[in-house]
Design an enzyme around this catalytic site. Structure first.
Site, PDB file in Angstrom:
ATOM      1  N   GLU A 153       0.767  -1.132   0.118  1.00 37.34           N
ATOM      2  CA  GLU A 153       0.164  -0.262  -0.136  1.00 37.34           C
ATOM      3  C   GLU A 153       0.729   1.345   0.076  1.00 37.34           C
ATOM      4  O   GLU A 153       0.502   2.220   0.873  1.00 37.34           O
ATOM      5  CB  GLU A 153      -1.060   0.006   1.061  1.00 37.34           C
ATOM      6  CG  GLU A 153      -1.909  -1.334   1.216  1.00 37.34           C
ATOM      7  CD  GLU A 153      -2.805  -1.223   2.633  1.00 37.34           C
ATOM      8  OE1 GLU A 153      -2.463  -0.327   3.378  1.00 37.34           O
ATOM      9  OE2 GLU A 153      -3.641  -2.173   2.537  1.00 37.34           O
ATOM     10  N   GLU A 179      -6.239 -11.013  -1.297  1.00 35.33           N
ATOM     11  CA  GLU A 179      -7.162 -10.786  -0.069  1.00 35.33           C
ATOM     12  C   GLU A 179      -8.615 -10.704  -0.357  1.00 35.33           C
ATOM     13  O   GLU A 179      -9.210  -9.846  -0.288  1.00 35.33           O
ATOM     14  CB  GLU A 179      -6.594  -9.347   0.709  1.00 35.33           C
ATOM     15  CG  GLU A 179      -5.062  -9.301   1.098  1.00 35.33           C
ATOM     16  CD  GLU A 179      -4.763  -8.035   1.730  1.00 35.33           C
ATOM     17  OE1 GLU A 179      -5.773  -7.515   2.068  1.00 35.33           O
ATOM     18  OE2 GLU A 179      -3.590  -7.706   1.741  1.00 35.33           O
TER      19      GLU A 179
HETATM   20  C1  GLA Z   1      -5.055  -4.465   4.077  1.00 35.60           C
HETATM   21  C2  GLA Z   1      -3.818  -5.363   4.451  1.00 35.60           C
HETATM   22  C3  GLA Z   1      -4.159  -6.637   5.030  1.00 35.60           C
HETATM   23  C4  GLA Z   1      -5.215  -6.451   6.208  1.00 35.60           C
HETATM   24  C5  GLA Z   1      -6.607  -5.993   5.501  1.00 35.60           C
HETATM   25  C6  GLA Z   1      -7.547  -5.883   6.495  1.00 35.60           C
HETATM   26  O1  GLA Z   1      -5.698  -5.078   3.071  1.00 35.60           O
HETATM   27  O2  GLA Z   1      -2.922  -5.678   3.320  1.00 35.60           O
HETATM   28  O3  GLA Z   1      -3.192  -7.205   5.860  1.00 35.60           O
HETATM   29  O4  GLA Z   1      -4.877  -5.842   7.101  1.00 35.60           O
HETATM   30  O5  GLA Z   1      -5.975  -4.736   5.139  1.00 35.60           O
HETATM   31  O6  GLA Z   1      -7.598  -6.894   7.529  1.00 35.60           O
END
Ligand code: GLA
Length: 407
Positions: free
Chosen positions: A209, A320
């Site tokens: 990020e 994710e």
């Molecule tokens: C982001 C992070 C993850 C996690 C999510 C929320 O996407 O990359 O590690 O913390 O937020 O759980």
């Protein structure tokens, strides 16, 4: 006269006959041609293998996609010790990610780091939280996506401060010292993981990020809430990849991971950043977090961004995945199954079309464990299982079960 007309009739008859014969010949030739282009089946004693129809009630996710990409899910300190979840993970997944246990705030050991000045440039690390998950993976032949080394969030401020002070206003270290800390942290984490669990980790999220165009920087990078940017400057990203390449095992892949990777503005900044690191030889792929809604972003927007990243040469992983909804009605759960089915159809098609998608990971097993309830403050139902360990329609959508409509 009669002779002449007889002759004429004879000639016409002969001509017709000739046409028929030629016609027959040419049609014979065509069918011979057809036969020659029809692939001939080599004589074999083996019975021809007709693909076994999938028994969707008993099919598992990793088996359905075994020829396409690995399938993963997160584990945490609780789920890794729950026998029912363990079995579901073993059945359905061949990749796991620690939900929080490999993030800097979990791995950095402040107590040891402040105990001796020798740690000033080389912070101590502890693996108490991550070890049970890595051990579970090792024992069960499951591979691990290691998440995440360098991130502005879930990284304590004391990591950036003089003497590792945890005073809220403690003086921050210089860029030079922070780069040393970064290198030594990456080295310590990778060395522990690779010596204790050799061959288990196949991918590292090196930076998470770092792009946030909303911060208004010309390079599109996140600055406002990133101590990495504030202490080191924008080159912290390249440096992290350089160090990760230096200490990673030869076959481990290095990823940049982010959310909203399909947003057209963000695609431009991410592509620019990753192209440069790719040319330096220090990155292998991009992790698309893919926390999506029921209708947004559109599949075509996701698709177009993936094609842009693949053009750079990057491997693609969906890291994710969850599909947010706050409704738990039968209709809504069926709609969610359709959304999952469509997403997986795209993932499979990318693979077919030569895009190197190598993993899809879900950010959670059961709805009750999802981070989205905490984030939105409203009960959320984004995953494949309910809290009674039962498969939701979404599970069958992921399998591409025909009983879930595509439209
Ligand atoms: C982001 C992070 C993850 C996690 C999510 C929320 O996407 O990359 O590690 O913390 O937020 O759980």
């Amino acid at each position: 006269m009669i002779k002449k007309s007889k002759m004429l009739i004879l000639t016409i008859t002969l001509m017709i006959l000739a046409t028929i014969v030629t016609g027959c010949k040419s049609s014979k030739t065509d069918s011979a041609k057809e036969n020659s282009t029809t692939p001939t089946v080599a004589p074999t004693n083996k019975p021809t293998a007709t693909p076994k129809p999938i028994d969707y009630e008993n099919a598992t996710i990793k088996d359905v996609y075994k020829d396409d990409f690995s399938c993963g899910v997160i584990l945490n300190g609780w789920t890794v010790n729950d026998e029912k979840w363990q079995n579901i993970v073993k059945e359905n997944f061949n990749s796991v990610t620690c939900e929080n246990e490999m993030k800097p705030d979990s791995l950095l050991d402040r107590q040891t780091s402040i105990s001796d000045p020798k740690y000033d440039e080389a912070p101590a690390v502890k693996f108490w939280n991550a070890d049970p998950i890595l051990q579970f993976a090792k024992d069960n032949g499951i591979k691990v996506r290691a998440h995440t080394l360098v991130w502005h969030a879930q990284t304590p401020r004391w990591f950036f401060s003089e003497g590792y002070s945890d005073a809220p206003d403690a003086k921050l270290v210089t860029k030079e010292k922070m780069l040393k800390r970064m290198e030594n942290y990456i080295k310590a984490v990778m060395e522990h993981a690779n010596t204790t669990y050799p061959g288990v980790i196949y991918a590292w999220d090196v930076v998470n990020e770092a792009v946030n165009p909303g911060d208004g920087e010309v390079n599109g990078l996140r600055k406002k809430d990133s101590l990495w940017y504030q202490v080191v400057g924008p080159e912290f990203i390249e440096k992290a990849f350089e160090y990760a390449r230096k200490y990673a095992a030869k076959d481990q892949k290095l990823f940049y991971n982010d959310y909203s990777t399909d947003e057209p503005g963000k695609v431009v900044y991410i592509s620019e950043l990753l192209s440069k690191i790719y040319k330096q030889g220090n990155i292998d792929g991009i992790g698309l977090q893919t926390h999506v809604g029921m209708t947004s972003p559109s599949l075509s927007q996701i698709d177009s961004s993936v094609r842009d990243y693949a053009k750079i040469g990057l491997e693609i992983q969906v890291t994710e995945l969850d599909v947010l909804t706050h409704e738990n009605t039968k209709e809504e759960m069926e709609k969610q199954a359709v959304r999952y089915k469509r997403l997986f159809l795209y993932f499979k098609n990318w693979k077919k079309q030569g895009i190197n998608i190598s993993n899809v990971t879900f950010w959670g097993l059961a709805d009750g464990q999802s981070w989205l309830t905490g984030l939105t403050g409203e009960e959320s139902f984004p995953l494949l299982f309910d809290d009674e360990y039962k498969k939701k329609p979404a599970f069958y959508g992921v399998l591409q079960d025909p009983k879930i409509p595509l439209y």
